[in-house]
Scaffold this active site. Structure first.
Site, short mmCIF file in Angstrom:
data_model
loop_
_atom_site.label_atom_id
_atom_site.label_comp_id
_atom_site.label_asym_id
_atom_site.label_seq_id
_atom_site.Cartn_x
_atom_site.Cartn_y
_atom_site.Cartn_z
N ASP A 136 0.82 -1.21 0.00
CA ASP A 136 0.00 0.00 0.00
C ASP A 136 0.86 1.26 0.00
O ASP A 136 0.39 2.35 0.37
CB ASP A 136 -0.90 0.03 1.25
CG ASP A 136 -2.17 -0.79 1.05
OD1 ASP A 136 -2.40 -1.26 -0.07
OD2 ASP A 136 -2.95 -0.93 2.02
N ASP A 195 4.26 -9.34 9.16
CA ASP A 195 4.48 -7.91 8.95
C ASP A 195 5.87 -7.66 8.37
O ASP A 195 6.76 -8.52 8.44
CB ASP A 195 4.31 -7.15 10.27
CG ASP A 195 2.84 -6.88 10.59
OD1 ASP A 195 1.98 -7.25 9.77
OD2 ASP A 195 2.55 -6.30 11.66
N ASP A 197 8.50 -6.10 9.19
CA ASP A 197 9.74 -6.16 9.97
C ASP A 197 9.94 -7.50 10.66
O ASP A 197 10.82 -7.64 11.50
CB ASP A 197 9.77 -5.04 11.02
CG ASP A 197 8.59 -5.12 11.97
OD1 ASP A 197 7.46 -5.34 11.49
OD2 ASP A 197 8.77 -4.95 13.19
N ASP A 289 -6.96 -7.29 13.96
CA ASP A 289 -6.51 -8.63 14.36
C ASP A 289 -7.30 -9.14 15.56
O ASP A 289 -7.76 -10.28 15.59
CB ASP A 289 -5.01 -8.62 14.66
CG ASP A 289 -4.59 -7.40 15.48
OD1 ASP A 289 -5.46 -6.68 16.01
OD2 ASP A 289 -3.37 -7.17 15.58
#
Length: 537
Positions: A136, A195, A197, A289
């Protein structure tokens, strides 16, 4: 008729000159203190003591359960059916389920290679693995870099696809939802969410997927986070202490006793059928989540937490990024509680005690009370009682209960026990922002749906530090001077001033020696107020 003098309405002992502003203020204070201030402050003390007792009982309960879990509970591999998926020369890879790996990204220049490389390095048959990079990003240069990285891995035979959207509707939830709509996803049974990282080890899927394969009632397998930059600075050490308790105690207890806990948003594998049955991803709060986890749990699905399956990740290393993250993590659950409390109460598929656990323990005590009592009691009510000696706080509420709660909270990170006292003071500072965010979520006020992506630095900090050592120059000084105004946090500085005044008053007039705590808390508020909480250790 003779004009009545206002002085007749005030006792002679309270009369002062109109020019004496200090005297006038003192007069007003004396007039309102007994009928108004004292009762209100007493009420505040009673409410805070009640909340402290609730949090105390919750922590003691969690402590007892985690001891029982560690001593007597069976490991997840023995509580559930578990059998590693073996390679078979005759069947080839057909006995491996098709797994989708989703990697949501937003301008992740420093870390995009980390998660893509880790996902492509998973030891899972290449023809049974689909990697989906959901980008995005709004920066065209970064989008090009991410796309080129995907193409690089695709040229090596990895099934990695680069997906973009026309807009960021729904933020992360919108990206994940859009990714599941792709036609090739219908062949996938499970989805791992990583994610940008996060860097799972190669055996991540082989250790987690068997729980889903052999137990059709399990919807989610959650791994523990392990922080690669925990030793970077004092700020990251404080975060590690808080999050280690969450993973070591809260997640473990929820998994062992009720097969429920909040999905952490990453480093977890979902059964796609469970996601669909629960209604899919929703962007009505900033904790999509947790929203999905609660809805799936209400439909009877179970969750498994694997504390020994650890995924490396990064902690925010700037106070600004940490504040934004904590706003989202505090506001979102409170807002979700507002939206789902009645739905949980009415649900008929979940046992009564699981409802109690979700509503009272999971949401009310941990997500609301824990933030509010820390700030209201230790940063507002307790200091105010110094100015109003008529109001008393029992020693068990001011010292004993907080001490036990603190000790129980510290069990997750024994290596940082020497930082415990500063961690308490720092958590009190952060409770200011968490309380504000919680109230915004409960009231669904202005910033309830604010989503700021947590800044990730990857190896940039390490490289910058190495460059600074090898080439010391004046640039660092100029950068420091430029940023000092951006560092200032007026809210923290305001509370530092308030607590300092209360501490001075207690030093001169008090009898409880609260000034020791107040001066230390003042220093912590001041340090965060000028933006130096991230001092290198």
């Amino acid at each position: 008729m003779a004009q009545i003098s206002p002085k007749l309405l005030i006792p002679e002992s309270f009369q002062v000159s109109r020019d004496d502003i200090t005297g006038q203020l003192g007069l007003i204070w004396e007039l309102i203190k007994t009928p108004l201030i004292v009762p209100l402050l007493n009420l505040g003390v009673y409410v805070c003591l009640a909340m402290s007792l609730m949090l105390f009982m919750e922590r003691v309960y969690m402590g007892i359960v985690i001891i029982l879990v560690k001593l007597f509970w069976k490991k997840p591999q023995k509580r559930y059916k578990y059998e590693p998926i073996q390679d078979d020369e005759e069947l080839g890879s057909s006995n491996f389920p098709v797994v989708l790996v989703q990697i949501p990204m937003f301008n992740e220049k420093e870390v995009y290679k980390i998660s893509i490389g880790a996902a492509c390095g998973l030891s899972w048959p290449a023809d049974r693995l689909v990697i989906q990079v959901l980008d995005d990003s709004t920066d065209p240069a970064i989008k090009l870099l991410v796309e080129q990285e995907c193409q690089r891995w695709a040229s090596k035979g990895i099934n990695v696809t680069y997906q973009i959207r026309e807009n960021r509707t729904g933020y992360k939830a919108g990206a994940l939802k859009e990714g599941l709509k792709r036609s090739y996803v219908k062949h996938c049974e499970y989805v791992a969410i990583i994610d940008a990282d996060f860097r799972p080890d190669p055996d991540f899927l082989r250790r987690s997927i068997p729980f889903l394969v052999h137990n059709p009632d399990i919807a989610l397998v959650q791994a523990r986070w392990r922080f690669v930059n925990a030793d970077e600075c004092l700020l990251t050490r404080m975060q590690e202490m808080s999050l280690d308790y969450h993973f070591t105690v809260e997640q473990e207890v929820g998994s062992a006793t009720h097969a429920f806990f909040g999905f952490n948003g990453t480093a977890g594998i979902w059964r796609i059928a469970a996601i669909n049955e629960a209604g899919g991803w929703k962007d009505r709060t900033t904790v999509e989540d947790m929203d999905l986890a609660v809805r799936a749990s209400l439909r009877g699905w179970k969750f498994v937490y694997l504390g020994d399956l650890q995924v490396k990740s990064e902690l925010p290393s700037t106070f600004k990024a940490f504040r934004f993250q904590q706003h989202r993590w505090s506001c979102g659950p409170a807002n979700l509680f507002r939206k789902m409390a009645w739905e949980i109460i009415q649900n008929k598929k979940v046992k009564f005690w699981k409802k109690v656990y979700v509503i009272y323990s999971f949401f009310f005590v941990r997500k609301i009370i824990a933030h509010m009592v820390t700030f209201s009691f230790y940063c507002v009510v307790l200091p105010l009682t110094i100015l109003v000696p008529e109001v008393k706080v029992p020693i068990w509420g001011a010292v004993y209960i907080p001490s036990v709660i603190t000790i129980l909270n510290s069990v997750g990170t024994p290596r940082s026990i020497h930082l415990l006292f500063y961690w308490i003071l720092f958590e009190n500072v952060m409770s200011l922002h968490r309380t504000k965010a919680t109230l915004i979520g409960l009231l669904e006020a202005g910033r309830a749906n604010e989503w700021v992506v947590t800044e990730k630095l990857g190896d940039a900090v390490k490289k910058a530090a190495e460059a600074a050592k090898s080439k010391p120059n004046a640039k660092g000084l100029r950068r420091f001077r430029f940023k000092i105004t951006d560092r200032l946090n007026t809210l923290e500085l305001g509370f530092a001033a308030f607590l300092f005044l209360c501490g001075c008053y207690d030093f001169v007039h008090g009898k409880n020696n609260y000034f020791v705590y107040l001066f230390l808390q003042t220093i912590t508020f001041f340090i965060t107020g000028i933006g130096y909480v991230g001092t290198i250790i």
